[in-house]
Write a protein that holds these residues in place. Sequence first.
Motif, PDB file in Angstrom:
ATOM      1  N   VAL A 270       0.879  -1.169   0.000  1.00  0.00           N
ATOM      2  CA  VAL A 270       0.000   0.000   0.000  1.00  0.00           C
ATOM      3  C   VAL A 270       0.914   1.215   0.000  1.00  0.00           C
ATOM      4  N   ALA A 271       0.720   2.084  -0.972  1.00  0.00           N
ATOM      5  CA  ALA A 271       1.504   3.310  -1.005  1.00  0.00           C
ATOM      6  C   ALA A 271       0.640   4.433  -0.454  1.00  0.00           C
ATOM      7  N   GLY A 272       1.191   5.210   0.453  1.00  0.00           N
ATOM      8  CA  GLY A 272       0.442   6.322   1.033  1.00  0.00           C
ATOM      9  C   GLY A 272       1.073   7.646   0.637  1.00  0.00           C
ATOM     10  N   ILE A 273       0.250   8.576   0.215  1.00  0.00           N
ATOM     11  CA  ILE A 273       0.774   9.905  -0.133  1.00  0.00           C
ATOM     12  C   ILE A 273      -0.211  10.946   0.381  1.00  0.00           C
ATOM     13  N   ARG A 274       0.303  11.945   1.081  1.00  0.00           N
ATOM     14  CA  ARG A 274      -0.586  12.980   1.612  1.00  0.00           C
ATOM     15  C   ARG A 274      -1.037  13.912   0.495  1.00  0.00           C
ATOM     16  N   PRO A 275      -2.241  14.434   0.597  1.00  0.00           N
ATOM     17  CA  PRO A 275      -2.782  15.312  -0.445  1.00  0.00           C
ATOM     18  C   PRO A 275      -1.842  16.477  -0.778  1.00  0.00           C
ATOM     19  N   GLU A 276      -1.162  16.997   0.267  1.00  0.00           N
ATOM     20  CA  GLU A 276      -0.305  18.152  -0.003  1.00  0.00           C
ATOM     21  C   GLU A 276       1.002  17.764  -0.677  1.00  0.00           C
ATOM     22  N   ASP A 277       1.235  16.458  -0.859  1.00  0.00           N
ATOM     23  CA  ASP A 277       2.458  16.014  -1.528  1.00  0.00           C
ATOM     24  C   ASP A 277       2.196  15.566  -2.960  1.00  0.00           C
ATOM     25  N   ILE A 278       1.015  15.847  -3.457  1.00  0.00           N
ATOM     26  CA  ILE A 278       0.722  15.647  -4.875  1.00  0.00           C
ATOM     27  C   ILE A 278       0.738  17.022  -5.533  1.00  0.00           C
ATOM     28  N   HIS A 279       1.520  17.152  -6.613  1.00  0.00           N
ATOM     29  CA  HIS A 279       1.674  18.470  -7.223  1.00  0.00           C
ATOM     30  C   HIS A 279       1.381  18.412  -8.714  1.00  0.00           C
ATOM     31  N   PRO A 280       0.829  19.486  -9.250  1.00  0.00           N
ATOM     32  CA  PRO A 280       0.648  19.523 -10.707  1.00  0.00           C
ATOM     33  C   PRO A 280       1.999  19.798 -11.386  1.00  0.00           C
ATOM     34  N   VAL A 281       2.272  19.109 -12.515  1.00  0.00           N
ATOM     35  CA  VAL A 281       3.529  19.334 -13.245  1.00  0.00           C
ATOM     36  C   VAL A 281       3.219  19.435 -14.730  1.00  0.00           C
ATOM     37  N   VAL A 293      -9.520  16.333 -13.211  1.00  0.00           N
ATOM     38  CA  VAL A 293      -9.967  17.134 -12.064  1.00  0.00           C
ATOM     39  C   VAL A 293     -11.482  16.989 -11.918  1.00  0.00           C
ATOM     40  N   GLN A 294     -11.905  16.479 -10.787  1.00  0.00           N
ATOM     41  CA  GLN A 294     -13.350  16.274 -10.572  1.00  0.00           C
ATOM     42  C   GLN A 294     -13.979  17.440  -9.830  1.00  0.00           C
ATOM     43  N   LEU A 295     -13.220  17.965  -8.868  1.00  0.00           N
ATOM     44  CA  LEU A 295     -13.834  18.958  -7.982  1.00  0.00           C
ATOM     45  C   LEU A 295     -12.730  19.845  -7.429  1.00  0.00           C
ATOM     46  N   VAL A 296     -12.972  21.138  -7.370  1.00  0.00           N
ATOM     47  CA  VAL A 296     -12.009  22.053  -6.757  1.00  0.00           C
ATOM     48  C   VAL A 296     -12.715  22.765  -5.606  1.00  0.00           C
ATOM     49  N   GLU A 297     -12.211  22.580  -4.410  1.00  0.00           N
ATOM     50  CA  GLU A 297     -12.782  23.294  -3.259  1.00  0.00           C
ATOM     51  C   GLU A 297     -11.775  24.331  -2.813  1.00  0.00           C
ATOM     52  N   LEU A 298     -12.076  25.581  -3.103  1.00  0.00           N
ATOM     53  CA  LEU A 298     -11.146  26.661  -2.794  1.00  0.00           C
ATOM     54  C   LEU A 298     -11.264  27.019  -1.315  1.00  0.00           C
ATOM     55  N   LEU A 299     -10.124  27.008  -0.607  1.00  0.00           N
ATOM     56  CA  LEU A 299     -10.158  27.331   0.827  1.00  0.00           C
ATOM     57  C   LEU A 299      -9.419  28.626   1.107  1.00  0.00           C
ATOM     58  N   GLY A 300      -9.258  29.463   0.109  1.00  0.00           N
ATOM     59  CA  GLY A 300      -8.466  30.671   0.314  1.00  0.00           C
ATOM     60  C   GLY A 300      -7.093  30.467  -0.270  1.00  0.00           C
ATOM     61  N   ALA A 301      -6.089  30.341   0.588  1.00  0.00           N
ATOM     62  CA  ALA A 301      -4.719  30.201   0.102  1.00  0.00           C
ATOM     63  C   ALA A 301      -4.474  28.836  -0.537  1.00  0.00           C
ATOM     64  N   ARG A 321      -0.990  29.212  -6.130  1.00  0.00           N
ATOM     65  CA  ARG A 321      -0.112  29.375  -7.290  1.00  0.00           C
ATOM     66  C   ARG A 321      -0.133  28.102  -8.155  1.00  0.00           C
ATOM     67  N   GLU A 322      -0.065  26.934  -7.465  1.00  0.00           N
ATOM     68  CA  GLU A 322      -0.107  25.672  -8.208  1.00  0.00           C
ATOM     69  C   GLU A 322      -1.424  25.516  -8.961  1.00  0.00           C
ATOM     70  N   LEU A 323      -2.495  25.963  -8.317  1.00  0.00           N
ATOM     71  CA  LEU A 323      -3.816  25.792  -8.912  1.00  0.00           C
ATOM     72  C   LEU A 323      -3.900  26.531 -10.244  1.00  0.00           C
ATOM     73  N   GLY A 324      -3.322  27.742 -10.296  1.00  0.00           N
ATOM     74  CA  GLY A 324      -3.330  28.535 -11.529  1.00  0.00           C
ATOM     75  C   GLY A 324      -4.725  28.597 -12.114  1.00  0.00           C
ATOM     76  N   ASP A 325      -4.845  28.204 -13.383  1.00  0.00           N
ATOM     77  CA  ASP A 325      -6.184  28.233 -13.985  1.00  0.00           C
ATOM     78  C   ASP A 325      -6.757  26.834 -14.162  1.00  0.00           C
ATOM     79  N   ILE A 326      -6.250  25.886 -13.359  1.00  0.00           N
ATOM     80  CA  ILE A 326      -6.833  24.540 -13.396  1.00  0.00           C
ATOM     81  C   ILE A 326      -8.280  24.625 -12.945  1.00  0.00           C
ATOM     82  N   LYS A 327      -9.147  23.996 -13.701  1.00  0.00           N
ATOM     83  CA  LYS A 327     -10.556  24.010 -13.299  1.00  0.00           C
ATOM     84  C   LYS A 327     -11.152  22.622 -13.446  1.00  0.00           C
ATOM     85  N   GLU A 328     -12.357  22.480 -12.991  1.00  0.00           N
ATOM     86  CA  GLU A 328     -13.001  21.179 -12.989  1.00  0.00           C
ATOM     87  C   GLU A 328     -13.102  20.624 -14.401  1.00  0.00           C
TER      88      GLU A 328
END
Lengths: 356, 283
Positions: A270-281, A293-301, A321-328
């Motif tokens: 089982v490989a475990g990866i935290r959500p904050e350790d997945i990055h767009p490239v 991308v299924q859903l974007v929940e904006l929490l501010g920063a 910054r990573e999010l940029g113009d990525i959308k659902e």
Amino acid sequence: MASITFDNVVKNYGTFQAIRNVSFEIPDGEFAVIVGPSGSGKTTMLRSIGGLESISSGRILIGDRDVTNVAPKHRDIAFVFQNYALYAHLTVRANIGFPLKARKTPKAEIAERVEDVARRAGLEKLLDRKPAELSGGQQQRVAIARALVRQPSVFLFDEPMSNLDAQLRLDLRHEVLELQQSLGVTSVWVTHDQEEAMAMGDRILVVNHGIVEQNASPENLYSDPVNSYVAGAIGSPRMNMIQGHSANQVLTADGQNYPLFPGCPDGNIVAGIRPEDIHPVESGREGSFQAKVQLVELLGARAIVSLAVGDRRLNAVFSRRELGDIKELDTISVSMAKDRLLFFKPDNGERIRLAG
Amino acid sequence: MSGLRHTKDAPGAKPTLIAETGRLLLILFAVTSVLVPLLWIGFAAFRTPMDLTNPGSFTINPTLENMREVAKGDIPGASYRSFLVGGITTIIGLVVGSMAGYSISRFKTGGVALRFAILFPTIIPPTVLAFPLLALALQINISDSLFAVIAAHLTIVVPMITWFMTGFFAGVPREIEEQAAIDGLGPFRTFFQVVIPNVLPGLGASALLAFMLSWNELFYALVLAPGDSQTLPVAISAFNTFQGVKLGPMSAALLLTVTPVIFLSFFIQKRLVQGLGASGVKG
């Protein structure tokens, strides 16, 4: 001031084992949080420290003193209950002074200490009210003040904020921590809220099914969990768990390939990866894979981005910054931060540590 | 229950005219059947014996003659004795009943069975228990004394208060007692200083109910203390003489008897319903 020690503690209720042979030590002056789901035994552990529950076997020590068979009133502890347990027929002043009065403290001293504690807890103006005339947050302050007044060597808190609203919790959290730090009294706080645990604890005991899965600092729990249970229980959103077969630095799960790196364990894992350790490239980069991308929940920063990889959902947290113009409904390339991947055995969830 | 009431009060669900009329008639019937005898007694208490011989007439020449006769006779003494019996019965009932109720509620003494079995003694008709009690009273030489009456009344009052208080104690959060244990109180101080203050309303209702039961009780008192230790109901029943019922003085005495009862019921009715609810639901 005193440390708290559990030495092979067992608690049975009939055939049900609420605490299964648990040993741990909470050093003097620390703020320890016991976190776990309901029915995990966390409250039973706390009540055992307080003497409200007798244990079936093992020993409990407060400082160097074996208190296993000592009555609650002789353990030199204070307990704060979830429902506050205020004496409804007494004023705030009498409630706070009650533990002193019960121990036949001189009246003048009681008055002085009640005033002092009430000032610390911000209750000076409410001393002559009855509990029913106070808000939930004020009632809990009274309960905490009553715990403080006797200057015990241990504070025990049983989910003391679960009946309060979110903002009040944050405020009270700060106040409790400041009080605890200024007094330096060993404290044990029980909660089912891992965020509260992370925010408050010098040390966190993750409890599940009557055992302590891990007893460590918040940083260690987060970055170095001993098993998949702890990895999943700490951190929000939860760590992504991908179960599959690993060979030649590729993890195959449900027909999808996830690139790994040299030195990763082979076989079923089982490989475990935290959500904050997945990055767009950028697409095509080594070690990346495609996700929708299924859903974007904006929490501010930051934003919680829900990704679909084949039939699997992965949660990622992107910075603004990573999010940029990525959308659902976009298809993007993502990669997992190599050094943050954790591996677990699929059968018992035990951590597989990498050599070197 | 609140859910039911809610739907009833919901807008648009107005009761039909027939249902509403029926409801009012039912209430009117209930109120009438309670009030008419009371009003009749109040009326008769101030009528002359002559007027009373004609029950069909409503003429009244107000007189205090009946009251005077009552004051001369045994009624004041009987009132005092009834007050004494009621008071002592209530105090003993409260002490024993509240402790028993606490034990059943907290420590599950006697299990679920006892919670309900405790009411069984009140099912036994007084006619069954009265004569064994009389035999017992004769044997220990307390017949025709207030002790015998108090003992008999306790057979009703203790189970009633125990059952009543069990429900109230169940509503006291256990954490309060645990807090008291940590604060350093023993079991008795916890009970009296921490638990009892939380059930004072229930205790008050129990006290009034117990007092009223004892105050009104006729049969045990009649069997166990028919002579010099007559209680009020026994003394009133004495107006039923071999020369016929002395309606006027009897009505006057009855009026004096029921007035405190009505007064008390007014205060306890709300608590009473609460207590019955608490005892029933949480079984």
